[in-house]
Design a protein around this motif. Structure first.
Motif, PDB file in Angstrom:
ATOM      1  N   VAL A  48       0.803  -1.232   0.118  1.00 43.70           N
ATOM      2  CA  VAL A  48       0.003   0.114   0.140  1.00 43.70           C
ATOM      3  C   VAL A  48       0.636   1.331   0.109  1.00 43.70           C
ATOM      4  O   VAL A  48       0.419   2.147  -0.874  1.00 43.70           O
ATOM      5  CB  VAL A  48      -1.109   0.011   1.274  1.00 43.70           C
ATOM      6  N   PHE A  49       1.721   1.280   0.828  1.00 45.97           N
ATOM      7  CA  PHE A  49       2.892   2.270   0.988  1.00 45.97           C
ATOM      8  C   PHE A  49       3.503   2.631  -0.390  1.00 45.97           C
ATOM      9  O   PHE A  49       3.267   3.784  -1.089  1.00 45.97           O
ATOM     10  CB  PHE A  49       3.916   2.247   1.900  1.00 45.97           C
ATOM     11  N   TRP A  50       4.024   1.776  -1.207  1.00 44.09           N
ATOM     12  CA  TRP A  50       4.392   2.105  -2.408  1.00 44.09           C
ATOM     13  C   TRP A  50       3.402   2.334  -3.565  1.00 44.09           C
ATOM     14  O   TRP A  50       3.577   3.148  -4.356  1.00 44.09           O
ATOM     15  CB  TRP A  50       5.416   0.928  -3.078  1.00 44.09           C
ATOM     16  N   ARG A  51       2.114   1.793  -3.519  1.00 43.59           N
ATOM     17  CA  ARG A  51       1.128   2.086  -4.579  1.00 43.59           C
ATOM     18  C   ARG A  51       0.636   3.604  -4.205  1.00 43.59           C
ATOM     19  O   ARG A  51       0.458   4.332  -5.097  1.00 43.59           O
ATOM     20  CB  ARG A  51      -0.145   1.253  -4.196  1.00 43.59           C
ATOM     21  N   ILE A  52       0.692   4.230  -3.121  1.00 44.38           N
ATOM     22  CA  ILE A  52       0.390   5.458  -2.873  1.00 44.38           C
ATOM     23  C   ILE A  52       1.784   6.437  -3.458  1.00 44.38           C
ATOM     24  O   ILE A  52       1.474   7.243  -4.023  1.00 44.38           O
ATOM     25  CB  ILE A  52       0.285   5.866  -1.463  1.00 44.38           C
ATOM     26  N   ALA A  53       2.884   6.100  -2.963  1.00 38.87           N
ATOM     27  CA  ALA A  53       4.089   6.757  -3.174  1.00 38.87           C
ATOM     28  C   ALA A  53       4.311   6.927  -4.680  1.00 38.87           C
ATOM     29  O   ALA A  53       4.870   7.929  -5.218  1.00 38.87           O
ATOM     30  CB  ALA A  53       5.327   6.155  -2.529  1.00 38.87           C
ATOM     31  N   LEU A  54       3.956   5.747  -5.518  1.00 35.78           N
ATOM     32  CA  LEU A  54       4.245   5.758  -6.923  1.00 35.78           C
ATOM     33  C   LEU A  54       3.137   6.123  -7.554  1.00 35.78           C
ATOM     34  O   LEU A  54       2.741   5.945  -8.995  1.00 35.78           O
ATOM     35  CB  LEU A  54       4.735   4.491  -7.215  1.00 35.78           C
ATOM     36  N   PHE A  55       1.846   6.193  -7.201  1.00 34.43           N
ATOM     37  CA  PHE A  55       0.669   6.751  -7.924  1.00 34.43           C
ATOM     38  C   PHE A  55       0.794   7.803  -8.977  1.00 34.43           C
ATOM     39  O   PHE A  55       0.202   7.642  -9.971  1.00 34.43           O
ATOM     40  CB  PHE A  55      -0.340   6.829  -6.939  1.00 34.43           C
ATOM     41  N   PRO A  56       1.666   8.830  -8.449  1.00 32.69           N
ATOM     42  CA  PRO A  56       1.713   9.917  -9.705  1.00 32.69           C
ATOM     43  C   PRO A  56       2.358   9.128 -10.981  1.00 32.69           C
ATOM     44  O   PRO A  56       1.832   9.725 -11.959  1.00 32.69           O
ATOM     45  CB  PRO A  56       2.743  10.829  -9.314  1.00 32.69           C
ATOM     46  N   ILE A  57       3.021   8.414 -10.839  1.00 27.01           N
ATOM     47  CA  ILE A  57       3.595   7.661 -12.003  1.00 27.01           C
ATOM     48  C   ILE A  57       2.656   6.952 -13.017  1.00 27.01           C
ATOM     49  O   ILE A  57       2.578   6.835 -14.088  1.00 27.01           O
ATOM     50  CB  ILE A  57       4.979   6.781 -11.726  1.00 27.01           C
ATOM     51  N   ASN A  58       1.852   6.285 -12.144  1.00 23.49           N
ATOM     52  CA  ASN A  58       0.573   5.563 -12.479  1.00 23.49           C
ATOM     53  C   ASN A  58      -0.376   6.464 -13.257  1.00 23.49           C
ATOM     54  O   ASN A  58      -0.654   6.074 -14.462  1.00 23.49           O
ATOM     55  CB  ASN A  58      -0.314   4.767 -11.346  1.00 23.49           C
ATOM     56  N   ILE A  59      -0.567   7.712 -12.772  1.00 19.42           N
ATOM     57  CA  ILE A  59      -1.514   8.698 -13.367  1.00 19.42           C
ATOM     58  C   ILE A  59      -0.790   9.047 -14.542  1.00 19.42           C
ATOM     59  O   ILE A  59      -1.334   9.226 -15.821  1.00 19.42           O
ATOM     60  CB  ILE A  59      -2.002   9.743 -12.474  1.00 19.42           C
ATOM     61  N   TRP A  60       0.578   9.521 -14.562  1.00 16.10           N
ATOM     62  CA  TRP A  60       1.117   9.988 -15.636  1.00 16.10           C
ATOM     63  C   TRP A  60       1.385   8.959 -16.846  1.00 16.10           C
ATOM     64  O   TRP A  60       1.016   9.385 -18.160  1.00 16.10           O
ATOM     65  CB  TRP A  60       2.720  10.341 -15.358  1.00 16.10           C
ATOM     66  N   VAL A  61       1.523   7.609 -16.546  1.00 11.16           N
ATOM     67  CA  VAL A  61       1.285   6.709 -17.641  1.00 11.16           C
ATOM     68  C   VAL A  61       0.052   6.609 -18.194  1.00 11.16           C
ATOM     69  O   VAL A  61      -0.106   6.676 -19.280  1.00 11.16           O
ATOM     70  CB  VAL A  61       1.686   5.474 -17.102  1.00 11.16           C
ATOM     71  N   LEU A  62      -1.012   6.513 -17.380  1.00  6.69           N
ATOM     72  CA  LEU A  62      -2.426   6.688 -17.935  1.00  6.69           C
ATOM     73  C   LEU A  62      -2.600   8.060 -18.786  1.00  6.69           C
ATOM     74  O   LEU A  62      -3.005   7.732 -19.928  1.00  6.69           O
ATOM     75  CB  LEU A  62      -3.485   7.178 -16.909  1.00  6.69           C
ATOM     76  N   GLU A  63      -2.039   9.206 -18.620  1.00  3.40           N
ATOM     77  CA  GLU A  63      -2.177  10.377 -19.230  1.00  3.40           C
ATOM     78  C   GLU A  63      -1.290  10.237 -20.620  1.00  3.40           C
ATOM     79  O   GLU A  63      -1.745  10.723 -21.776  1.00  3.40           O
ATOM     80  CB  GLU A  63      -1.890  11.725 -18.532  1.00  3.40           C
ATOM     81  N   ILE A  64      -0.143   9.687 -20.668  1.00  2.75           N
ATOM     82  CA  ILE A  64       0.632   9.540 -21.580  1.00  2.75           C
ATOM     83  C   ILE A  64      -0.120   8.564 -22.810  1.00  2.75           C
ATOM     84  O   ILE A  64      -0.215   8.707 -23.929  1.00  2.75           O
ATOM     85  CB  ILE A  64       2.170   8.948 -21.418  1.00  2.75           C
ATOM     86  N   ILE A  65      -0.537   7.544 -22.184  1.00  2.00           N
ATOM     87  CA  ILE A  65      -1.156   6.557 -22.981  1.00  2.00           C
ATOM     88  C   ILE A  65      -2.432   7.245 -23.736  1.00  2.00           C
ATOM     89  O   ILE A  65      -2.510   7.040 -24.862  1.00  2.00           O
ATOM     90  CB  ILE A  65      -1.659   5.043 -22.357  1.00  2.00           C
ATOM     91  N   GLN A  66      -3.397   7.588 -22.923  1.00  2.00           N
ATOM     92  CA  GLN A  66      -4.369   8.117 -23.507  1.00  2.00           C
ATOM     93  C   GLN A  66      -4.386   9.314 -24.071  1.00  2.00           C
ATOM     94  O   GLN A  66      -4.659   9.542 -25.502  1.00  2.00           O
ATOM     95  CB  GLN A  66      -5.392   8.844 -22.329  1.00  2.00           C
ATOM     96  N   GLY A  67      -3.342  10.241 -23.896  1.00  2.73           N
ATOM     97  CA  GLY A  67      -2.913  11.355 -24.708  1.00  2.73           C
ATOM     98  C   GLY A  67      -2.468  10.919 -26.134  1.00  2.73           C
ATOM     99  O   GLY A  67      -2.909  11.789 -27.218  1.00  2.73           O
ATOM    100  N   THR A  69      -2.881   8.142 -27.724  1.00  2.64           N
ATOM    101  CA  THR A  69      -3.860   7.612 -28.328  1.00  2.64           C
ATOM    102  C   THR A  69      -4.772   8.572 -28.741  1.00  2.64           C
ATOM    103  O   THR A  69      -5.190   8.298 -30.244  1.00  2.64           O
ATOM    104  CB  THR A  69      -4.827   6.707 -27.207  1.00  2.64           C
ATOM    105  N   GLN A  70      -5.082   9.529 -28.301  1.00  2.95           N
ATOM    106  CA  GLN A  70      -5.865  10.706 -29.043  1.00  2.95           C
ATOM    107  C   GLN A  70      -5.183  11.380 -30.110  1.00  2.95           C
ATOM    108  O   GLN A  70      -5.866  11.724 -31.034  1.00  2.95           O
ATOM    109  CB  GLN A  70      -6.383  11.468 -28.024  1.00  2.95           C
ATOM    110  N   GLY A  75      -5.134  13.431 -34.233  1.00  2.00           N
ATOM    111  CA  GLY A  75      -4.203  14.246 -34.719  1.00  2.00           C
ATOM    112  C   GLY A  75      -3.842  15.156 -33.738  1.00  2.00           C
ATOM    113  O   GLY A  75      -2.821  15.883 -34.007  1.00  2.00           O
ATOM    114  N   TYR A  76      -4.677  15.431 -32.605  1.00  2.18           N
ATOM    115  CA  TYR A  76      -4.268  16.290 -31.423  1.00  2.18           C
ATOM    116  C   TYR A  76      -4.931  15.391 -30.195  1.00  2.18           C
ATOM    117  O   TYR A  76      -5.657  14.792 -30.279  1.00  2.18           O
ATOM    118  CB  TYR A  76      -4.693  17.623 -31.543  1.00  2.18           C
TER     119      TYR A  76
END
Length: 131
Positions: A48-67, A69-70, A75-76
């Motif tokens: 749990v500690f590492w999931r919280i501490a590393l959660f920003p990386i999890n979100i940034w990966v989500l944003e990179i993949i989604q971004g 993909t779009q 085209g943007y």
């Protein structure tokens, strides 16, 4: 869904057809990605500690993949574009949001998942055929 005013104020204004933070496109992408964001991440990182501490990386990966993909599909990035010196990967992530993502990770791990995951497991067990 929100819009960002020129002065930086963020207001809720759904379906406004403008650059902002959360859009219909982002919502649709999240529907597909949230199981990976939660279940996949929890399976990958048992602490749990590492999931919280590393959660920003999890979100940034989500944003990179989604971004990206779009960007590939339209085209943007039709969902959002971050701006500023800390906006990276063609504006798909913003490093300054690390505080928000840490708080979101803590809320998810300490409040949401302990209550919702047992409920979803119970509901899923109701759909399994009896032996």
């Amino acid at each position: 869904m929100t819009v960002e005013d020129p002065d930086g104020t963020v207001r809720v204004k759904p379906f406004a057809g403008r650059p902002g933070h959360t859009t219909v496109e982002q919502y649709v992408m999240n529907v597909f990605y949230i199981p990976i964001l939660i279940q996949g991440y929890r399976a990958l990182i048992p602490s749990v500690f590492w999931r919280i501490a590393l959660f920003p990386i999890n979100i940034w990966v989500l944003e990179i993949i989604q971004g990206y993909t779009q960007i590939f599909l339209f085209g943007y990035n039709a969902a959002w574009v971050y701006r500023g010196y800390d906006a990276l990967f063609h504006g798909t992530i913003k490093l300054w949001y690390v505080h928000h993502w840490l708080m979101m990770g803590a809320a998810l791990e300490l409040v949401v998942c302990p209550f919702t995951l047992p409920l979803t497991e119970t509901i899923a067990s109701l759909w399994q055929p009896s032996v």
